[in-house]
Design a protein around this motif. Structure first.
Motif, short mmCIF file in Angstrom:
data_model
loop_
_atom_site.label_atom_id
_atom_site.label_comp_id
_atom_site.label_asym_id
_atom_site.label_seq_id
_atom_site.Cartn_x
_atom_site.Cartn_y
_atom_site.Cartn_z
N ASN A 139 1.60 51.75 56.23
CA ASN A 139 2.00 50.78 57.48
C ASN A 139 1.76 52.56 58.63
N SER A 140 1.13 51.86 59.80
CA SER A 140 0.93 52.72 61.04
C SER A 140 2.11 53.43 61.60
N ASP A 141 2.66 51.92 62.07
CA ASP A 141 3.85 52.01 62.52
C ASP A 141 5.44 52.45 61.86
N ASP A 142 4.97 52.94 60.39
CA ASP A 142 6.19 53.82 60.05
C ASP A 142 6.58 54.52 60.67
N THR A 143 8.00 55.06 60.75
CA THR A 143 8.61 56.56 61.05
C THR A 143 8.48 57.13 59.54
N ILE A 144 8.14 58.35 59.80
CA ILE A 144 7.79 59.75 58.67
C ILE A 144 8.87 60.55 58.87
N VAL A 145 9.15 61.08 60.13
CA VAL A 145 10.16 62.26 60.61
C VAL A 145 11.22 61.31 61.97
N SER A 146 12.26 61.75 62.16
CA SER A 146 12.74 61.31 63.68
C SER A 146 14.06 62.36 63.70
N VAL A 147 14.43 62.48 64.90
CA VAL A 147 15.74 63.50 65.27
C VAL A 147 16.27 62.49 66.23
N VAL A 148 17.99 62.34 65.42
CA VAL A 148 18.69 61.14 66.39
C VAL A 148 19.64 62.21 66.66
N MET A 149 20.73 61.72 67.37
CA MET A 149 21.88 62.29 68.05
C MET A 149 22.85 61.72 67.35
N SER A 150 23.19 63.43 66.82
CA SER A 150 24.15 63.56 65.97
C SER A 150 25.55 63.41 66.93
N ARG A 151 26.73 62.90 65.39
CA ARG A 151 28.52 62.67 66.30
C ARG A 151 28.39 63.36 67.04
N ALA A 152 28.67 65.00 66.47
CA ALA A 152 29.20 66.13 67.65
C ALA A 152 28.53 65.94 68.59
N LEU A 153 27.11 65.86 69.17
CA LEU A 153 26.24 65.84 70.15
C LEU A 153 26.82 64.74 71.21
#
Length: 194
Positions: A168-182
């Protein structure tokens, strides 16, 4: 694409009892289909280790009692308790016929979002790719060099020459999320600014 050579011996008898005897001898019952004929054969379980227990994808050069075929692994059946290979299906390749394979995703570069303290999450490790055998990629490289916190790389952003990604073209391959420490550091900075 890399190839692995495997030799097998054609089976005279096809059935549960014959398959059980083969497994007892350290062999795996197998079938090759997709060509003019279907072949039932047996291969050594040790020969399959470099093909099955690896993250890489390979074409298979099969030698069945002198007959040569190029194929891919279509399906593998494992024993439910000890993970031994019980049966393996091969699909014969045809240069003029498209084939679908799971191709591994290789992440390249360094994400600025990770450097800033974000957490990298890879959701897809393989992508379903359809193409002619000659155009099949070994890996799909995804660059992380422009990936900031809160951003992601989706399937639609992958561009392949002479091949099509079926996910599916909307599927996420890789992402960067905000970590708890940040997140905590940002909250402390806001509190200090008040």
């Amino acid at each position: 694409m890399k190839s692995i050579a495997i030799s097998g011996s054609l089976r005279g008898n096809v059935g549960k009892r014959d398959a059980k005897e083969l497994r007892y001898e350290g062999k795996v019952p197998a079938v090759l289909y997709g060509g003019k004929e279907q072949y039932h054969f047996a291969v050594s379980a040790a020969d399959l280790k470099s093909l099955v227990y690896t993250p890489d994808v390979h074409f298979v050069d099969l030698d069945l009692d002198g007959k040569k075929f190029q194929a891919i692994v279509q399906e593998i059946q494992f024993h439910p308790l000890n993970d031994q290979i019980r049966h393996i299906d091969f699909l014969e390749l045809n240069d003029k016929k498209e084939v679908t394979m799971l191709i591994p995703v290789k992440l390249t570069g360094t994400s600025p979002g990770v450097r800033a303290g974000g957490k990298l999450i890879q959701k897809l490790r393989t992508l379903r790719v359809k193409s002619l055998p000659a155009n099949m990629p070994q890996v799909i490289e995804v660059s992380l060099n422009s990936l900031e916190v809160g951003k992601s790389v989706r399937v639609r952003e992958v561009k392949l020459d002479d091949a099509k990604v079926l996910n599916n073209s909307d599927d996420t391959i890789v992402s960067v999320v905000m970590s708890r420490a940040l997140r905590q550091a940002e909250q402390e900075a806001k509190a200090a600014a008040k």
